[in-house]
Scaffold this motif. Structure first.
Motif, PDB file in Angstrom:
ATOM      1  N   SER A  45       0.832  -1.200   0.000  1.00 49.81           N
ATOM      2  CA  SER A  45       0.000   0.000   0.000  1.00 49.81           C
ATOM      3  C   SER A  45       0.868   1.253   0.000  1.00 49.81           C
ATOM      4  CB  SER A  45      -0.940  -0.011   1.208  1.00 49.81           C
ATOM      5  OG  SER A  45      -0.178  -0.018   2.398  1.00 49.81           O
ATOM      6  N   ASN A  46       2.116   1.129  -0.371  1.00 51.28           N
ATOM      7  CA  ASN A  46       3.052   2.235  -0.436  1.00 51.28           C
ATOM      8  C   ASN A  46       2.620   3.200  -1.533  1.00 51.28           C
ATOM      9  OD1 ASN A  46       5.182   3.958  -0.765  1.00 51.28           O
ATOM     10  ND2 ASN A  46       6.729   2.381  -1.028  1.00 51.28           N
ATOM     11  N   PRO A  47       2.233   4.452  -1.178  1.00 51.11           N
ATOM     12  CA  PRO A  47       1.766   5.381  -2.197  1.00 51.11           C
ATOM     13  C   PRO A  47       2.856   5.750  -3.198  1.00 51.11           C
ATOM     14  CG  PRO A  47       1.898   6.486  -0.073  1.00 51.11           C
ATOM     15  CD  PRO A  47       2.170   5.025   0.162  1.00 51.11           C
ATOM     16  N   GLN A  48       4.136   5.544  -2.848  1.00 48.91           N
ATOM     17  CA  GLN A  48       5.216   5.849  -3.775  1.00 48.91           C
ATOM     18  C   GLN A  48       5.163   4.931  -4.993  1.00 48.91           C
ATOM     19  OE1 GLN A  48       6.801   8.594  -3.274  1.00 48.91           O
ATOM     20  NE2 GLN A  48       5.939   8.838  -1.243  1.00 48.91           N
ATOM     21  N   SER A  49       4.642   3.737  -4.838  1.00 50.27           N
ATOM     22  CA  SER A  49       4.600   2.796  -5.946  1.00 50.27           C
ATOM     23  C   SER A  49       3.274   2.861  -6.710  1.00 50.27           C
ATOM     24  CB  SER A  49       4.850   1.379  -5.441  1.00 50.27           C
ATOM     25  OG  SER A  49       3.838   0.993  -4.541  1.00 50.27           O
ATOM     26  N   VAL A  50       2.428   3.802  -6.366  1.00 52.74           N
ATOM     27  CA  VAL A  50       1.138   3.965  -7.032  1.00 52.74           C
ATOM     28  C   VAL A  50       1.265   5.065  -8.075  1.00 52.74           C
ATOM     29  CG1 VAL A  50      -1.281   4.621  -6.728  1.00 52.74           C
ATOM     30  CG2 VAL A  50      -0.136   3.200  -5.001  1.00 52.74           C
ATOM     31  N   ALA A  51       0.797   4.786  -9.284  1.00 50.75           N
ATOM     32  CA  ALA A  51       0.792   5.781 -10.357  1.00 50.75           C
ATOM     33  C   ALA A  51      -0.660   6.121 -10.681  1.00 50.75           C
ATOM     34  CB  ALA A  51       1.487   5.226 -11.591  1.00 50.75           C
ATOM     35  N   VAL A  52      -0.896   7.359 -11.091  1.00 43.22           N
ATOM     36  CA  VAL A  52      -2.222   7.783 -11.525  1.00 43.22           C
ATOM     37  C   VAL A  52      -2.101   8.217 -12.980  1.00 43.22           C
ATOM     38  CG1 VAL A  52      -4.139   9.384 -11.164  1.00 43.22           C
ATOM     39  CG2 VAL A  52      -2.859   8.507  -9.198  1.00 43.22           C
ATOM     40  N   ARG A  53      -3.004   7.706 -13.787  1.00 40.39           N
ATOM     41  CA  ARG A  53      -2.986   8.007 -15.224  1.00 40.39           C
ATOM     42  C   ARG A  53      -4.409   8.036 -15.762  1.00 40.39           C
ATOM     43  NH1 ARG A  53      -4.623   3.366 -17.277  1.00 40.39           N
ATOM     44  NH2 ARG A  53      -3.786   1.360 -16.585  1.00 40.39           N
ATOM     45  N   ALA A  54      -4.558   8.611 -16.940  1.00 34.95           N
ATOM     46  CA  ALA A  54      -5.855   8.614 -17.608  1.00 34.95           C
ATOM     47  C   ALA A  54      -6.286   7.177 -17.881  1.00 34.95           C
ATOM     48  CB  ALA A  54      -5.783   9.402 -18.907  1.00 34.95           C
ATOM     49  N   ILE A  55      -7.568   6.958 -17.804  1.00 31.47           N
ATOM     50  CA  ILE A  55      -8.109   5.623 -18.035  1.00 31.47           C
ATOM     51  C   ILE A  55      -7.850   5.196 -19.476  1.00 31.47           C
ATOM     52  CG2 ILE A  55     -10.457   6.264 -18.737  1.00 31.47           C
ATOM     53  CD1 ILE A  55     -11.327   4.060 -16.607  1.00 31.47           C
ATOM     54  N   GLN A  56      -7.713   3.894 -19.679  1.00 32.36           N
ATOM     55  CA  GLN A  56      -7.468   3.314 -20.996  1.00 32.36           C
ATOM     56  C   GLN A  56      -8.520   2.251 -21.280  1.00 32.36           C
ATOM     57  OE1 GLN A  56      -3.499   1.730 -20.597  1.00 32.36           O
ATOM     58  NE2 GLN A  56      -2.578   3.760 -20.425  1.00 32.36           N
ATOM     59  N   PRO A  57      -8.755   1.933 -22.564  1.00 31.48           N
ATOM     60  CA  PRO A  57      -9.753   0.900 -22.892  1.00 31.48           C
ATOM     61  C   PRO A  57      -9.495  -0.429 -22.178  1.00 31.48           C
ATOM     62  CG  PRO A  57      -9.095   2.067 -24.876  1.00 31.48           C
ATOM     63  CD  PRO A  57      -8.189   2.549 -23.767  1.00 31.48           C
TER      64      PRO A  57
END
Length: 153
Positions: free
Chosen positions: A3-15
């Motif tokens: 649950s380390n937020p450093q390893s979480v990426a946020v990106r635009a949704i994809q198909p």
């Protein structure tokens, strides 16, 4: 899963996110004790991918796993020359809540709204959603407005 937020990426949704997004979407509906039709779900997801629609989504990912999503709508306002950005839906899977993913999703929408030169980013939540309010009070200010609804059908 970490649950380390450093390893979480946020990106635009994809198909290719549709199946996992749908699972999160159903969890979101369960949380708010609503059931949306398959037609609404299908239409909503396809709107995210249509560049002519003012509806947008981003997902938080860790490896191949979607942890949450944020959906927003860009719209005109009678109170500004530029658009407003309404953060309509924010959901993080229960297993990863409290690790900073919700904040990352909100920050993604904030950057998105700035890039589009929106005059305001705003949202609301249910008065019983105390956990979300704790995050929202940390990253934003309450407007003082109370929402009213009226059926149109």
């Amino acid at each position: 899963m970490s649950s380390n937020p450093q390893s979480v990426a946020v990106r635009a949704i994809q198909p290719s996110d549709e199946a996992q997004w749908r699972q999160l979407w159903l969890g979101y509906q369960d949380f708010y004790e609503v059931t949306l039709s398959e037609e609404v779900t299908r239409s909503t997801f396809h709107r995210f991918l249509d560049p002519d629609e003012p509806v947008f989504s981003a997902v938080a990912v860790q490896g191949d796993q979607l942890l949450g999503f944020v959906n927003s709508v860009v719209h005109r306002s009678t109170w500004a020359v530029t658009d407003y950005c309404y953060l309509e839906d924010l959901y993080v899977s229960p297993a990863t809540r409290g690790a900073g993913t919700g904040k990352l999703l909100i920050e993604w929408v904030q950057r998105f709204a700035r890039q589009r030169q929106c005059a305001k980013l705003y949202w609301h939540t249910h008065e019983t959603n105390k956990r979300a309010q704790k995050l929202y009070n940390w990253v934003a200010q309450q407007s003082g407005f109370i929402e009213y609804r009226m059926t149109t059908v």
